[in-house]
Design a protein around this motif. Sequence first.
Motif, PDB file in Angstrom:
ATOM      1  N   PHE A 234       0.831  -1.202   0.000  1.00  0.00           N
ATOM      2  CA  PHE A 234       0.000   0.000   0.000  1.00  0.00           C
ATOM      3  C   PHE A 234       0.869   1.256   0.000  1.00  0.00           C
ATOM      4  CE2 PHE A 234      -2.167   3.437   2.257  1.00  0.00           C
ATOM      5  CZ  PHE A 234      -3.306   3.582   1.489  1.00  0.00           C
ATOM      6  N   MET A 235       1.884   1.295   0.853  1.00  0.00           N
ATOM      7  CA  MET A 235       2.733   2.474   0.932  1.00  0.00           C
ATOM      8  C   MET A 235       3.533   2.660  -0.357  1.00  0.00           C
ATOM      9  SD  MET A 235       2.047   4.100   3.561  1.00  0.00           S
ATOM     10  CE  MET A 235       3.351   5.300   3.300  1.00  0.00           C
ATOM     11  N   ARG A 236       3.926   1.577  -0.997  1.00  0.00           N
ATOM     12  CA  ARG A 236       4.657   1.680  -2.260  1.00  0.00           C
ATOM     13  C   ARG A 236       3.781   2.317  -3.338  1.00  0.00           C
ATOM     14  NH1 ARG A 236       6.514  -3.005  -2.141  1.00  0.00           N
ATOM     15  NH2 ARG A 236       5.010  -4.106  -3.454  1.00  0.00           N
ATOM     16  N   ILE A 237       2.490   1.950  -3.357  1.00  0.00           N
ATOM     17  CA  ILE A 237       1.565   2.542  -4.327  1.00  0.00           C
ATOM     18  C   ILE A 237       1.382   4.029  -4.053  1.00  0.00           C
ATOM     19  CG2 ILE A 237      -0.807   2.521  -5.187  1.00  0.00           C
ATOM     20  CD1 ILE A 237      -0.866  -0.484  -4.498  1.00  0.00           C
ATOM     21  N   MET A 238       1.176   4.381  -2.779  1.00  0.00           N
ATOM     22  CA  MET A 238       0.964   5.789  -2.446  1.00  0.00           C
ATOM     23  C   MET A 238       2.228   6.606  -2.710  1.00  0.00           C
ATOM     24  SD  MET A 238      -2.159   6.019  -1.755  1.00  0.00           S
ATOM     25  CE  MET A 238      -2.028   7.781  -1.399  1.00  0.00           C
ATOM     26  N   ASP A 239       3.393   6.032  -2.449  1.00  0.00           N
ATOM     27  CA  ASP A 239       4.644   6.747  -2.731  1.00  0.00           C
ATOM     28  C   ASP A 239       4.796   6.992  -4.227  1.00  0.00           C
ATOM     29  OD1 ASP A 239       5.291   6.820  -0.079  1.00  0.00           O
ATOM     30  OD2 ASP A 239       6.682   5.124  -0.138  1.00  0.00           O
ATOM     31  N   ALA A 240       4.443   5.993  -5.033  1.00  0.00           N
ATOM     32  CA  ALA A 240       4.536   6.152  -6.486  1.00  0.00           C
ATOM     33  C   ALA A 240       3.569   7.218  -6.975  1.00  0.00           C
ATOM     34  CB  ALA A 240       4.255   4.816  -7.174  1.00  0.00           C
ATOM     35  N   LEU A 241       2.357   7.223  -6.427  1.00  0.00           N
ATOM     36  CA  LEU A 241       1.363   8.215  -6.818  1.00  0.00           C
ATOM     37  C   LEU A 241       1.817   9.614  -6.425  1.00  0.00           C
ATOM     38  CD1 LEU A 241      -1.445   8.686  -8.019  1.00  0.00           C
ATOM     39  CD2 LEU A 241      -2.414   8.237  -5.755  1.00  0.00           C
ATOM     40  N   SER A 242       2.357   9.737  -5.217  1.00  0.00           N
ATOM     41  CA  SER A 242       2.824  11.034  -4.747  1.00  0.00           C
ATOM     42  C   SER A 242       4.012  11.526  -5.564  1.00  0.00           C
ATOM     43  CB  SER A 242       3.208  10.934  -3.264  1.00  0.00           C
ATOM     44  OG  SER A 242       3.726  12.156  -2.792  1.00  0.00           O
ATOM     45  N   ALA A 243       4.932  10.617  -5.897  1.00  0.00           N
ATOM     46  CA  ALA A 243       6.109  11.014  -6.672  1.00  0.00           C
ATOM     47  C   ALA A 243       5.725  11.499  -8.058  1.00  0.00           C
ATOM     48  CB  ALA A 243       7.079   9.834  -6.775  1.00  0.00           C
ATOM     49  N   ALA A 244       4.693  10.897  -8.638  1.00  0.00           N
ATOM     50  CA  ALA A 244       4.299  11.244 -10.007  1.00  0.00           C
ATOM     51  C   ALA A 244       3.396  12.467 -10.071  1.00  0.00           C
ATOM     52  CB  ALA A 244       3.617  10.052 -10.669  1.00  0.00           C
ATOM     53  N   ARG A 245       2.469  12.591  -9.095  1.00  0.00           N
ATOM     54  CA  ARG A 245       1.444  13.641  -9.216  1.00  0.00           C
ATOM     55  C   ARG A 245       1.144  14.303  -7.871  1.00  0.00           C
ATOM     56  NH1 ARG A 245      -1.684  13.021 -13.941  1.00  0.00           N
ATOM     57  NH2 ARG A 245      -2.627  14.995 -13.335  1.00  0.00           N
ATOM     58  N   SER A 246       2.136  14.576  -7.050  1.00  0.00           N
ATOM     59  CA  SER A 246       1.873  15.083  -5.705  1.00  0.00           C
ATOM     60  C   SER A 246       1.114  16.399  -5.717  1.00  0.00           C
ATOM     61  CB  SER A 246       3.182  15.239  -4.925  1.00  0.00           C
ATOM     62  OG  SER A 246       4.011  16.217  -5.532  1.00  0.00           O
ATOM     63  N   GLU A 247       1.398  17.284  -6.666  1.00  0.00           N
ATOM     64  CA  GLU A 247       0.740  18.587  -6.688  1.00  0.00           C
ATOM     65  C   GLU A 247      -0.750  18.466  -6.984  1.00  0.00           C
ATOM     66  OE1 GLU A 247       2.120  21.518  -5.846  1.00  0.00           O
ATOM     67  OE2 GLU A 247       3.810  20.260  -5.270  1.00  0.00           O
ATOM     68  N   ASP A 248      -1.138  17.383  -7.650  1.00  0.00           N
ATOM     69  CA  ASP A 248      -2.543  17.191  -8.017  1.00  0.00           C
ATOM     70  C   ASP A 248      -3.279  16.292  -7.042  1.00  0.00           C
ATOM     71  OD1 ASP A 248      -2.145  18.684 -10.389  1.00  0.00           O
ATOM     72  OD2 ASP A 248      -1.269  16.918 -11.343  1.00  0.00           O
ATOM     73  N   LEU A 249      -2.558  15.758  -6.080  1.00  0.00           N
ATOM     74  CA  LEU A 249      -3.157  14.862  -5.090  1.00  0.00           C
ATOM     75  C   LEU A 249      -3.525  15.704  -3.871  1.00  0.00           C
ATOM     76  CD1 LEU A 249      -3.572  11.721  -5.051  1.00  0.00           C
ATOM     77  CD2 LEU A 249      -1.521  11.610  -3.627  1.00  0.00           C
ATOM     78  N   LEU A 250      -4.646  16.401  -3.953  1.00  0.00           N
ATOM     79  CA  LEU A 250      -4.984  17.374  -2.923  1.00  0.00           C
ATOM     80  C   LEU A 250      -5.234  16.720  -1.581  1.00  0.00           C
ATOM     81  CD1 LEU A 250      -7.345  19.722  -4.961  1.00  0.00           C
ATOM     82  CD2 LEU A 250      -4.890  19.929  -4.549  1.00  0.00           C
ATOM     83  N   ARG A 251      -5.938  15.581  -1.612  1.00  0.00           N
ATOM     84  CA  ARG A 251      -6.213  14.906  -0.343  1.00  0.00           C
ATOM     85  C   ARG A 251      -6.588  13.466  -0.601  1.00  0.00           C
ATOM     86  NH1 ARG A 251     -10.178  16.550   4.581  1.00  0.00           N
ATOM     87  NH2 ARG A 251      -9.008  15.318   6.049  1.00  0.00           N
ATOM     88  N   VAL A 252      -6.110  12.569   0.273  1.00  0.00           N
ATOM     89  CA  VAL A 252      -6.537  11.169   0.286  1.00  0.00           C
ATOM     90  C   VAL A 252      -6.828  10.815   1.732  1.00  0.00           C
ATOM     91  CG1 VAL A 252      -5.969   8.780  -0.278  1.00  0.00           C
ATOM     92  CG2 VAL A 252      -5.015  10.637  -1.658  1.00  0.00           C
ATOM     93  N   LYS A 253      -7.954  10.207   1.976  1.00  0.00           N
ATOM     94  CA  LYS A 253      -8.313   9.793   3.331  1.00  0.00           C
ATOM     95  C   LYS A 253      -9.051   8.475   3.229  1.00  0.00           C
ATOM     96  CE  LYS A 253     -12.456  12.611   2.861  1.00  0.00           C
ATOM     97  NZ  LYS A 253     -13.307  13.669   3.383  1.00  0.00           N
ATOM     98  N   GLY A 254      -8.947   7.669   4.241  1.00  0.00           N
ATOM     99  CA  GLY A 254      -9.675   6.412   4.147  1.00  0.00           C
ATOM    100  C   GLY A 254      -9.339   5.415   5.227  1.00  0.00           C
TER     101      GLY A 254
END
Length: 335
Positions: A234-254
Amino acid sequence: MTVVTGFLGAGKTTLIRAALAHPSAARTAVIVNEFADAGIDDVLLRTAALDVTLIGNGCICCAARSDLNRALRALYADRERGAVPPFDRVVVETSGVSEPAPVLQSFAADRTVTGSYALEGLVTVVDSVLAARTQSQASIWSEQVALADRIILTKADLVLPAGGAEVRALVGALNPQAEIADAADVRDVPGFLFGAPGRSRSGFACTPQAATPGVAPYDSFVLTFDAAFDWATFMRIMDALSAARSEDLLRVKGLVNVRGCDGPVVVHHVQHLAAPPEELAAWPPAGDSADRRTRLVFITRGLSRQKVAALFAAHLDLQPGEAAGSDRGPVMRAG
């Protein structure tokens, strides 16, 4: 900790004052985050002009005009050494022109603060009379609405029923996942403003929708997963998402179902920052049993649900059909 935001004059202080008078709001600390040289809201909330003041009902108020995190650390230290009465929750009232994302980012980035406080949610107060006009004149208003967990509409009695419906439609299009309520209905229910235990954390199973085109450049959607996650994956996926599009990832909660954990793991991400995960003792009830599926709410800018789902699918080795999901959201089977 609950962050209360809303544009200038929306009625944040009035709502907080009313909520603090309720017995269930005892043991609450309030931080008024004003950035001007002289604040007004903290004077309205407090009974004296001191940095930290008892305001009745077992509540405390302090003013933070520069560094919110410094105020949080100092308040917690005062609590530990007995300089202020013990408190169970903190409500942060932001300035009316504050962008909520930097506030959440600042919180997530400070390990000392996140070791002492758990973020319960972001509440946005909206002026029903001026909502449409403010949206057209101030981009901050749209961000305050789009990132909210709960939205409270004030001054609804001053607009016609049709106007009230239009305001609800406007904020609902910007943020279809948020729970919306009229101030008159929640003024005597502090749990809606401050966050009752389990309120926001049990509300992640939402029907995914996208913001109406042309209303604001935000998307809001939910991804749902049946199988439990390996935490490292899970953390590897979120790290990849953040590295690629962090400025567009305004918020994730869950709520994340993690192998080996009895309860869900609560996650909060703001762009490239993540608050420490918090494991709950048990899953919130859903009907006669607990819904143990992972539910992730994404609030993005120019980052579609399909692209995020595809990233998860690639890391979880899912088939294209599984990554696409159904109308109620992608149910991704990783097992």
